[in-house]
Scaffold this motif. Structure first.
Motif, PDB file in Angstrom:
ATOM      1  N   LEU A   1       0.811  -1.220   0.000  1.00 58.90           N
ATOM      2  CA  LEU A   1       0.000   0.000   0.000  1.00 58.90           C
ATOM      3  C   LEU A   1       0.840   1.265   0.000  1.00 58.90           C
ATOM      4  CD1 LEU A   1      -2.717  -1.237   2.500  1.00 58.90           C
ATOM      5  CD2 LEU A   1      -3.040  -0.803   0.058  1.00 58.90           C
ATOM      6  N   VAL A   2       1.886   1.320   0.824  1.00 57.23           N
ATOM      7  CA  VAL A   2       2.675   2.560   0.883  1.00 57.23           C
ATOM      8  C   VAL A   2       3.605   2.706  -0.314  1.00 57.23           C
ATOM      9  CG1 VAL A   2       2.488   2.797   3.384  1.00 57.23           C
ATOM     10  CG2 VAL A   2       4.485   1.662   2.414  1.00 57.23           C
ATOM     11  N   ILE A   3       4.011   1.602  -0.920  1.00 54.78           N
ATOM     12  CA  ILE A   3       4.819   1.706  -2.136  1.00 54.78           C
ATOM     13  C   ILE A   3       3.946   2.196  -3.295  1.00 54.78           C
ATOM     14  CG2 ILE A   3       6.061   0.360  -3.889  1.00 54.78           C
ATOM     15  CD1 ILE A   3       7.264  -1.261  -1.518  1.00 54.78           C
TER      16      ILE A   3
ATOM     17  N   ARG B   1       1.617   8.623   0.116  1.00 54.10           N
ATOM     18  CA  ARG B   1       0.830   9.596   0.882  1.00 54.10           C
ATOM     19  C   ARG B   1      -0.432   8.997   1.492  1.00 54.10           C
ATOM     20  NH1 ARG B   1       1.115  15.167  -2.590  1.00 54.10           N
ATOM     21  NH2 ARG B   1       3.390  15.318  -2.569  1.00 54.10           N
ATOM     22  N   VAL B   2      -0.613   7.710   1.360  1.00 56.56           N
ATOM     23  CA  VAL B   2      -1.813   7.076   1.895  1.00 56.56           C
ATOM     24  C   VAL B   2      -1.841   7.250   3.418  1.00 56.56           C
ATOM     25  CG1 VAL B   2      -0.756   4.777   2.068  1.00 56.56           C
ATOM     26  CG2 VAL B   2      -3.219   4.981   1.871  1.00 56.56           C
ATOM     27  N   PRO B   3      -2.965   7.724   3.960  1.00 56.66           N
ATOM     28  CA  PRO B   3      -3.062   7.899   5.417  1.00 56.66           C
ATOM     29  C   PRO B   3      -2.990   6.554   6.143  1.00 56.66           C
ATOM     30  CG  PRO B   3      -4.822   9.087   4.276  1.00 56.66           C
ATOM     31  CD  PRO B   3      -4.150   8.210   3.258  1.00 56.66           C
ATOM     32  N   PHE B   4      -2.388   6.574   7.336  1.00 52.88           N
ATOM     33  CA  PHE B   4      -2.272   5.349   8.125  1.00 52.88           C
ATOM     34  C   PHE B   4      -3.639   4.724   8.381  1.00 52.88           C
ATOM     35  CE2 PHE B   4       2.049   6.186  10.430  1.00 52.88           C
ATOM     36  CZ  PHE B   4       2.690   6.130   9.206  1.00 52.88           C
ATOM     37  N   LEU B   5      -4.664   5.554   8.616  1.00 55.65           N
ATOM     38  CA  LEU B   5      -5.991   4.990   8.885  1.00 55.65           C
ATOM     39  C   LEU B   5      -6.563   4.268   7.666  1.00 55.65           C
ATOM     40  CD1 LEU B   5      -7.692   7.657  11.177  1.00 55.65           C
ATOM     41  CD2 LEU B   5      -6.827   5.396  11.789  1.00 55.65           C
ATOM     42  N   GLU B   6      -6.236   4.748   6.479  1.00 54.55           N
ATOM     43  CA  GLU B   6      -6.683   4.052   5.267  1.00 54.55           C
ATOM     44  C   GLU B   6      -5.960   2.715   5.130  1.00 54.55           C
ATOM     45  OE1 GLU B   6      -6.704   4.886   0.483  1.00 54.55           O
ATOM     46  OE2 GLU B   6      -7.015   6.596   1.832  1.00 54.55           O
ATOM     47  N   VAL B   7      -4.677   2.701   5.444  1.00 54.44           N
ATOM     48  CA  VAL B   7      -3.914   1.449   5.442  1.00 54.44           C
ATOM     49  C   VAL B   7      -4.506   0.503   6.487  1.00 54.44           C
ATOM     50  CG1 VAL B   7      -1.656   0.392   5.840  1.00 54.44           C
ATOM     51  CG2 VAL B   7      -1.808   2.578   4.627  1.00 54.44           C
ATOM     52  N   ALA B   8      -4.834   1.040   7.659  1.00 52.29           N
ATOM     53  CA  ALA B   8      -5.407   0.226   8.738  1.00 52.29           C
ATOM     54  C   ALA B   8      -6.715  -0.423   8.291  1.00 52.29           C
ATOM     55  CB  ALA B   8      -5.627   1.080   9.977  1.00 52.29           C
TER      56      ALA B   8
ATOM     57  N   ASN C   1      -7.498  -4.327   7.993  1.00 53.78           N
ATOM     58  CA  ASN C   1      -8.368  -4.758   9.089  1.00 53.78           C
ATOM     59  C   ASN C   1      -7.674  -4.770  10.445  1.00 53.78           C
ATOM     60  OD1 ASN C   1     -10.715  -5.189   7.469  1.00 53.78           O
ATOM     61  ND2 ASN C   1      -9.791  -7.092   6.749  1.00 53.78           N
ATOM     62  N   VAL C   2      -6.891  -3.724  10.703  1.00 50.67           N
ATOM     63  CA  VAL C   2      -6.226  -3.553  11.997  1.00 50.67           C
ATOM     64  C   VAL C   2      -6.390  -2.100  12.426  1.00 50.67           C
ATOM     65  CG1 VAL C   2      -4.533  -5.406  11.603  1.00 50.67           C
ATOM     66  CG2 VAL C   2      -3.960  -3.063  10.965  1.00 50.67           C
ATOM     67  N   SER C   3      -5.936  -1.781  13.621  1.00 50.46           N
ATOM     68  CA  SER C   3      -6.059  -0.413  14.130  1.00 50.46           C
ATOM     69  C   SER C   3      -5.002   0.508  13.523  1.00 50.46           C
ATOM     70  CB  SER C   3      -5.908  -0.410  15.654  1.00 50.46           C
ATOM     71  OG  SER C   3      -4.569  -0.714  16.006  1.00 50.46           O
ATOM     72  N   GLY C   4      -5.281   1.798  13.602  1.00 47.86           N
ATOM     73  CA  GLY C   4      -4.301   2.790  13.160  1.00 47.86           C
ATOM     74  C   GLY C   4      -3.017   2.689  13.968  1.00 47.86           C
ATOM     75  N   ALA C   5      -3.147   2.392  15.269  1.00 48.49           N
ATOM     76  CA  ALA C   5      -1.965   2.235  16.129  1.00 48.49           C
ATOM     77  C   ALA C   5      -1.102   1.067  15.671  1.00 48.49           C
ATOM     78  CB  ALA C   5      -2.395   2.040  17.577  1.00 48.49           C
ATOM     79  N   ALA C   6      -1.741  -0.011  15.237  1.00 44.48           N
ATOM     80  CA  ALA C   6      -0.983  -1.174  14.746  1.00 44.48           C
ATOM     81  C   ALA C   6      -0.179  -0.800  13.506  1.00 44.48           C
ATOM     82  CB  ALA C   6      -1.922  -2.343  14.447  1.00 44.48           C
TER      83      ALA C   6
END
Length: 69
Positions: free
Chosen positions: A15-17, A21-28, A32-37
């Motif tokens: 996803l980040v490659i 600029r993808v937001p961490f929450l979108e990656v989360a 299917n995990v938390s933003g903190a993860a």
């Protein structure tokens, strides 16, 4: 010593490659995990030298393969 990437690490890298600029929450959400993860995993991948936070470029050649079924 080489770090073995798990399925979550590979998905995050994919996803980040694709979009640094993808937001961490979108990656989360996509993983299917938390933003903190995601934040912790990105920190780990950076500390290991797999990612560079300044631009999210791969710090070394990485082949992201699909996880085995």
């Amino acid at each position: 010593m080489a770090h073995k990437l798990d399925a979550l690490d590979r998905k995050i890298l994919e996803l980040v490659i694709a979009d640094a600029r993808v937001p961490f929450l979108e990656v989360a959400r996509a993983c299917n995990v938390s933003g903190a993860a995601i934040h912790q995993r990105i920190q780990k991948l950076t500390t290991l030298g797999i990612l560079s936070l300044s631009s999210f470029e791969s710090a070394r050649p990485i082949v992201v393969l699909p996880a085995p079924m």
